[in-house]
Design an enzyme around this catalytic site. Structure first.
Site, mmCIF file in Angstrom:
data_model
loop_
_atom_site.group_PDB
_atom_site.id
_atom_site.type_symbol
_atom_site.label_atom_id
_atom_site.label_comp_id
_atom_site.label_asym_id
_atom_site.label_seq_id
_atom_site.Cartn_x
_atom_site.Cartn_y
_atom_site.Cartn_z
ATOM 1 N N GLY A 32 0.829 -1.220 0.000
ATOM 2 C CA GLY A 32 0.000 0.000 0.000
ATOM 3 C C GLY A 32 0.848 1.247 0.000
ATOM 4 O O GLY A 32 0.483 2.276 0.580
ATOM 5 N N GLY A 64 -0.229 5.133 -0.846
ATOM 6 C CA GLY A 64 -1.282 5.806 -0.091
ATOM 7 C C GLY A 64 -0.752 6.978 0.726
ATOM 8 O O GLY A 64 0.416 7.379 0.598
ATOM 9 N N GLN A 65 -1.620 7.519 1.588
ATOM 10 C CA GLN A 65 -1.254 8.720 2.362
ATOM 11 C C GLN A 65 0.010 8.484 3.188
ATOM 12 O O GLN A 65 0.942 9.293 3.158
ATOM 13 C CB GLN A 65 -2.415 9.129 3.289
ATOM 14 C CG GLN A 65 -2.156 10.438 4.017
ATOM 15 C CD GLN A 65 -3.102 10.696 5.174
ATOM 16 O OE1 GLN A 65 -3.882 9.827 5.582
ATOM 17 N NE2 GLN A 65 -3.049 11.901 5.711
ATOM 18 N N TYR A 110 -14.503 -1.410 9.213
ATOM 19 C CA TYR A 110 -13.072 -1.076 9.356
ATOM 20 C C TYR A 110 -12.587 -1.400 10.774
ATOM 21 O O TYR A 110 -11.549 -2.050 10.963
ATOM 22 C CB TYR A 110 -12.897 0.407 9.039
ATOM 23 C CG TYR A 110 -11.512 0.964 9.204
ATOM 24 C CD1 TYR A 110 -10.455 0.562 8.404
ATOM 25 C CD2 TYR A 110 -11.255 1.958 10.162
ATOM 26 C CE1 TYR A 110 -9.181 1.119 8.539
ATOM 27 C CE2 TYR A 110 -9.997 2.520 10.299
ATOM 28 C CZ TYR A 110 -8.960 2.090 9.495
ATOM 29 O OH TYR A 110 -7.711 2.647 9.637
ATOM 30 N N LYS A 117 -9.855 -4.093 12.163
ATOM 31 C CA LYS A 117 -8.658 -3.640 12.886
ATOM 32 C C LYS A 117 -8.509 -4.384 14.220
ATOM 33 O O LYS A 117 -7.395 -4.746 14.607
ATOM 34 C CB LYS A 117 -8.697 -2.123 13.090
ATOM 35 C CG LYS A 117 -8.404 -1.336 11.810
ATOM 36 C CD LYS A 117 -6.983 -1.572 11.328
ATOM 37 C CE LYS A 117 -6.655 -0.904 10.023
ATOM 38 N NZ LYS A 117 -5.313 -1.221 9.521
ATOM 39 N N ILE A 177 -4.323 10.880 10.688
ATOM 40 C CA ILE A 177 -3.000 11.368 10.281
ATOM 41 C C ILE A 177 -3.196 12.560 9.335
ATOM 42 O O ILE A 177 -3.937 12.474 8.353
ATOM 43 C CB ILE A 177 -2.189 10.263 9.573
ATOM 44 C CG1 ILE A 177 -2.080 9.020 10.470
ATOM 45 C CG2 ILE A 177 -0.808 10.792 9.192
ATOM 46 C CD1 ILE A 177 -1.361 9.212 11.787
#
Ligand code: NAD
Ligand code: SER
Length: 319
Positions: free
Chosen positions: A8, A11-12, A141, A145, A171
């Site tokens: 990933g 991504g951010q 989600y 997690k 974030i």
């Protein structure tokens, strides 16, 4: 010296973590991976592999090709996107993590993967939320997690895989836009303040959530990966935070720099419900005690830096 596969990576967090880790460990030792070809610095400075984490063979091939000894697993579907497509969130977040852990077990790799404040739910204590507490999340989600933290614990205790992870709050960053989370307003607000001097917030005033500026998040991952294993009582579920604010407080901080900035509200009820189910503020004392977690940016320092960096990137003056 570590050799790390980052999933990933576009991504951010990944887009900045790869560059940060290449500076520390050397360009060739950080293998970025993702589902589409990268452009710019990630492509130009080091290796990249096409890896869909739902395909274990692609993960294993990348690990073997580069003789990697660690995986930073970032590929995921975040909270708001996950509520629109829970099946995809389950598939990527659970099967992707299972595949990463299996490949790590077979190839003797360490795994570091972030969890989230989304592990908590409406019945969790809201303020100074302990690391060990009630975890009954109400989003897909969050479910993935919590299950992911337990799966990482399992691979550590049963197979001795060196698994580690923090529970990140929202974030905030200025390089890559966030990928569909509940906390994304706290990034968008800076872009809109510079571009339009106004912002319409999708969360209501009084919605407090934990947040962190990207430089602290990058340090959290590297510091936890480098932490002395003998000092770690916990492994995969460290609360970490740097600040807690609501939309009014971040708007007031921006107004100190852009006095004409105005904010109004158009509440997205679905996302508001997710935000309401998360803590107001976390207790991150275990991370501070066990591996020296200590963030550098508060709301004021972050706002100054966000506006400086974004105004350069967007070529928009604000002073
Ligand atoms: P992001 O959405 O910006 O990036 C995730 C990346 O994963 C994207 O590039 C996406 O294309 C990729 N991806 C999705 N499905 C994939 C698949 N099947 N195979 C390979 N790649 C796939 O997310 P991020 O903010 O960079 O988050 C990274 C990690 O940190 C995630 O585990 C997330 O849950 C966690 N986290 C992030 C935040 C935050 O505020 N950004 C907060 C808490 C936890
Ligand atoms: N920033 C993330 C989200 O809102 C938290 O995990 O989904």
């Amino acid at each position: 010296m570590k050799k790390v596969l980052v999933t990933g990576a576009l991504g951010q967090i990944g887009s900045e973590l790869v560059m940060h880790m290449r500076n520390i460990y050397g360009n060739d030792n950080i293998i970025a991976s993702g589902r589409k070809k990268p452009e710019g610095a990630i492509a130009e400075t080091g290796p990249f592999e096409m890896v869909d984490v739902r395909n274990p063979q692609e993960i294993a091939d990348a690990i073997k090709k580069h003789k990697a000894d660690s995986i930073v697993h970032l590929a995921a579907i975040l909270s708001a996107t996950g509520e629109k497509n829970p099946a995809a969130a389950w598939d990527v977040n659970m099967n992707g993590l299972y595949n990463v852990l299996e490949v790590a077990r077979e190839n003797n790799c360490a795994v570091c993967t972030p969890s989230s404040i989304a592990v908590f739910g409406p019945s969790t204590p809201k303020d100074n939320t302990p690391q060990e507490t009630i975890m009954r999340p109400t989003t897909m989600y969050g479910v993935t997690k919590v299950a992911g933290e337990l799966l990482c614990d399992y691979y550590h205790s049963k197979y001795n895989v060196d698994t580690r992870g923090v529970r990140f709050p929202g974030i905030i960053s200025n390089a890559t836009l966030p990928g569909g989370g509940t906390t994304d307003y706290a990034v968008h607000i800076y872009y809109e303040a510079l571009k339009k001097k106004k912002y319409t917030c999708f969360l209501d005033k009084g919605t407090y959530m934990d947040m962190m500026y990207m430089p602290d998040a990058l340090n959290a991952i590297v510091d936890l990966m480098e932490a002395d294993a003998s000092k770690l009582i916990d492994r995969n579920a460290f609360n970490v935070t740097a600040m807690s604010f609501d939309p009014e407080e971040i708007a007031a901080e921006i107004k100190k720099h852009i006095p004409e900035f105005q904010m109004d509200y158009d509440i997205d009820q679905d996302i508001q419900q997710i935000a309401n189910s998360w803590p107001n503020s976390l207790d991150d004392s275990a991370a501070r005690e066990q591996w020296g977690w200590s963030p550098k940016y508060d709301l004021s320092a972050m706002t100054q830096d966000m506006l400086d960096e974004l105004s350069k990137k967007l070529n928009l003056q604000y002073k």
